[in-house]
Design a protein around this motif. Structure first.
Motif, short mmCIF file in Angstrom:
data_model
loop_
_atom_site.label_atom_id
_atom_site.label_comp_id
_atom_site.label_asym_id
_atom_site.label_seq_id
_atom_site.Cartn_x
_atom_site.Cartn_y
_atom_site.Cartn_z
N VAL A 65 44.05 42.61 41.66
CA VAL A 65 44.53 42.33 43.01
C VAL A 65 44.70 43.65 43.76
CG1 VAL A 65 46.31 41.17 44.36
CG2 VAL A 65 45.73 40.33 42.08
N THR A 66 44.17 43.71 44.98
CA THR A 66 44.24 44.95 45.76
C THR A 66 45.61 45.13 46.40
OG1 THR A 66 43.35 43.77 47.68
CG2 THR A 66 41.78 44.90 46.26
N ALA A 67 46.23 44.03 46.85
CA ALA A 67 47.54 44.10 47.50
C ALA A 67 48.33 42.87 47.09
CB ALA A 67 47.39 44.16 49.02
N THR A 68 49.64 42.93 47.24
CA THR A 68 50.48 41.81 46.85
C THR A 68 50.12 40.55 47.63
OG1 THR A 68 52.30 43.27 46.25
CG2 THR A 68 52.85 40.98 46.70
N VAL A 69 49.92 39.46 46.91
CA VAL A 69 49.54 38.17 47.50
C VAL A 69 50.68 37.20 47.25
CG1 VAL A 69 47.88 36.28 47.47
CG2 VAL A 69 47.09 38.62 47.09
N THR A 70 51.21 36.60 48.31
CA THR A 70 52.32 35.67 48.17
C THR A 70 51.84 34.34 47.63
OG1 THR A 70 52.04 34.96 50.48
CG2 THR A 70 53.61 36.74 50.05
N ALA A 71 52.75 33.61 47.00
CA ALA A 71 52.42 32.29 46.47
C ALA A 71 51.98 31.37 47.61
CB ALA A 71 53.62 31.71 45.75
N GLY A 72 50.91 30.63 47.35
CA GLY A 72 50.38 29.72 48.36
C GLY A 72 49.28 30.33 49.21
N HIS A 73 49.11 31.66 49.12
CA HIS A 73 48.08 32.33 49.92
C HIS A 73 46.70 32.00 49.35
CE1 HIS A 73 46.23 35.61 52.25
NE2 HIS A 73 45.53 35.87 51.15
N GLN A 74 45.75 31.76 50.24
CA GLN A 74 44.37 31.51 49.81
C GLN A 74 43.68 32.84 49.56
OE1 GLN A 74 41.88 29.31 52.56
NE2 GLN A 74 40.78 28.35 50.85
N ILE A 75 43.08 32.97 48.39
CA ILE A 75 42.46 34.22 47.98
C ILE A 75 41.21 34.48 48.80
CG2 ILE A 75 41.53 35.52 46.03
CD1 ILE A 75 44.46 34.83 45.73
N THR A 76 41.11 35.70 49.33
CA THR A 76 39.92 36.14 50.04
C THR A 76 39.24 37.24 49.23
OG1 THR A 76 41.04 37.86 51.32
CG2 THR A 76 41.05 35.63 52.23
N ASP A 77 38.02 37.56 49.62
CA ASP A 77 37.30 38.61 48.90
C ASP A 77 38.00 39.96 49.04
OD1 ASP A 77 34.66 39.22 47.44
OD2 ASP A 77 34.66 40.73 49.03
N ALA A 78 38.69 40.17 50.17
CA ALA A 78 39.39 41.43 50.41
C ALA A 78 40.60 41.59 49.49
CB ALA A 78 39.83 41.53 51.87
N ASP A 79 41.08 40.49 48.90
CA ASP A 79 42.23 40.56 47.99
C ASP A 79 41.85 41.03 46.60
OD1 ASP A 79 44.01 39.54 49.92
OD2 ASP A 79 43.40 37.49 49.46
N LEU A 80 40.54 41.16 46.32
CA LEU A 80 40.07 41.43 44.96
C LEU A 80 39.37 42.77 44.86
CD1 LEU A 80 38.49 37.91 44.29
CD2 LEU A 80 40.81 38.66 43.71
N ARG A 81 39.43 43.34 43.69
CA ARG A 81 38.65 44.53 43.36
C ARG A 81 38.29 44.50 41.88
NH1 ARG A 81 41.58 49.33 41.50
NH2 ARG A 81 43.77 48.84 41.13
N VAL A 82 37.30 45.26 41.51
CA VAL A 82 36.81 45.27 40.13
C VAL A 82 37.35 46.51 39.42
CG1 VAL A 82 34.76 45.34 38.66
CG2 VAL A 82 34.73 44.02 40.79
N VAL A 83 37.89 46.31 38.23
CA VAL A 83 38.39 47.42 37.41
C VAL A 83 37.80 47.28 36.01
CG1 VAL A 83 40.53 47.66 38.71
CG2 VAL A 83 40.45 46.13 36.73
#
Length: 231
Positions: A65-83
């Protein structure tokens, strides 16, 4: 004839010295079985060390996760990164190849920035779902358990009454013992805010749609308390 030899001038000659006999050390018998066993152990140890080193150096691309995502938030591509993580770490994060299937899902709990993403943290159902409401309750320490609440935990919201505001028949003021069991509402913790300067905390909960407005009204009066229940 005397056994003592004499020199030509008649002086006695010293007796000849006898060198001690030294036994040659016998060569140790070699045991082929022990040698073969030692070779096998050595080979197995080398193979195990090689396998461990190779596994330790194997990394897999997974989603974080790139930044904190609150419960109920719909995941977008910007919320993700590869490690890259070690394949033998014991974790079961979502592989980066499933990125497209993760986008569009909803966070079941709060996702902290920098953490790995797992399937248990996601849901295909929007939060709140149909027939539910997501509300925030501003609560004081006395209205909360001492143990911190965690997103996803089931709780019971207890609507309390103030005995000072209840009058019994005959004008007598009620006590706590006179009050009936308070009404309760089952809820699920969706998120917990930071503690304010007055020690109050805003707790986001998912409740049935019919209970949302009444809970908000009673929470504004300080008449809602949270109780933890078993899962």
């Amino acid at each position: 004839m005397s056994l003592t030899d004499t020199s030509r001038n008649g002086a006695a000659l010293p007796a000849p010295s006898i060198a001690p006999v030294v036994k040659a050390a016998l060569p140790r018998r070699r045991r082929p079985g022990l040698i073969a066993a030692g070779v096998v152990v050595l080979v197995l140890g080398c193979l195990g060390a090689y396998a461990f080193a190779r596994a330790a150096g194997t990394n897999e691309p997974v989603l974080a996760v790139t930044a904190t995502v609150t419960a109920g938030h719909q995941i977008t591509d910007a919320d993700l990164r590869v490690v890259q993580v070690n394949a033998g770490s014991g974790l079961i994060p979502i592989p980066s190849t499933q990125r497209n299937t993760v986008v569009g899902k909803y966070a079941k709990v709060e996702l902290v920035a920098g953490t790995l993403l797992t399937n248990e943290q996601l849901t295909t159902t929007a939060v709140p779902a149909a027939g539910q409401q997501l509300i925030g309750l501003e609560l004081k320490p006395a209205q909360l358990p001492s143990r911190p609440l965690r997103p996803g935990e089931p709780v019971l919201l207890v609507i309390t009454s103030d005995p000072r505001n209840v009058t019994l028949d005959g004008g007598k003021k009620a006590t706590s013992a006179d009050l009936p069991s308070p009404p309760t509402v089952a809820a699920t913790v969706a998120g917990v805010g930071a503690k304010a300067t007055d020690d109050t905390v805003v707790v986001d909960v998912v409740v049935p749609e019919a209970n949302g407005p009444g809970l908000l009204e009673r929470a504004s009066q300080g008449r809602v308390a949270v109780a933890l229940v078993a899962r």
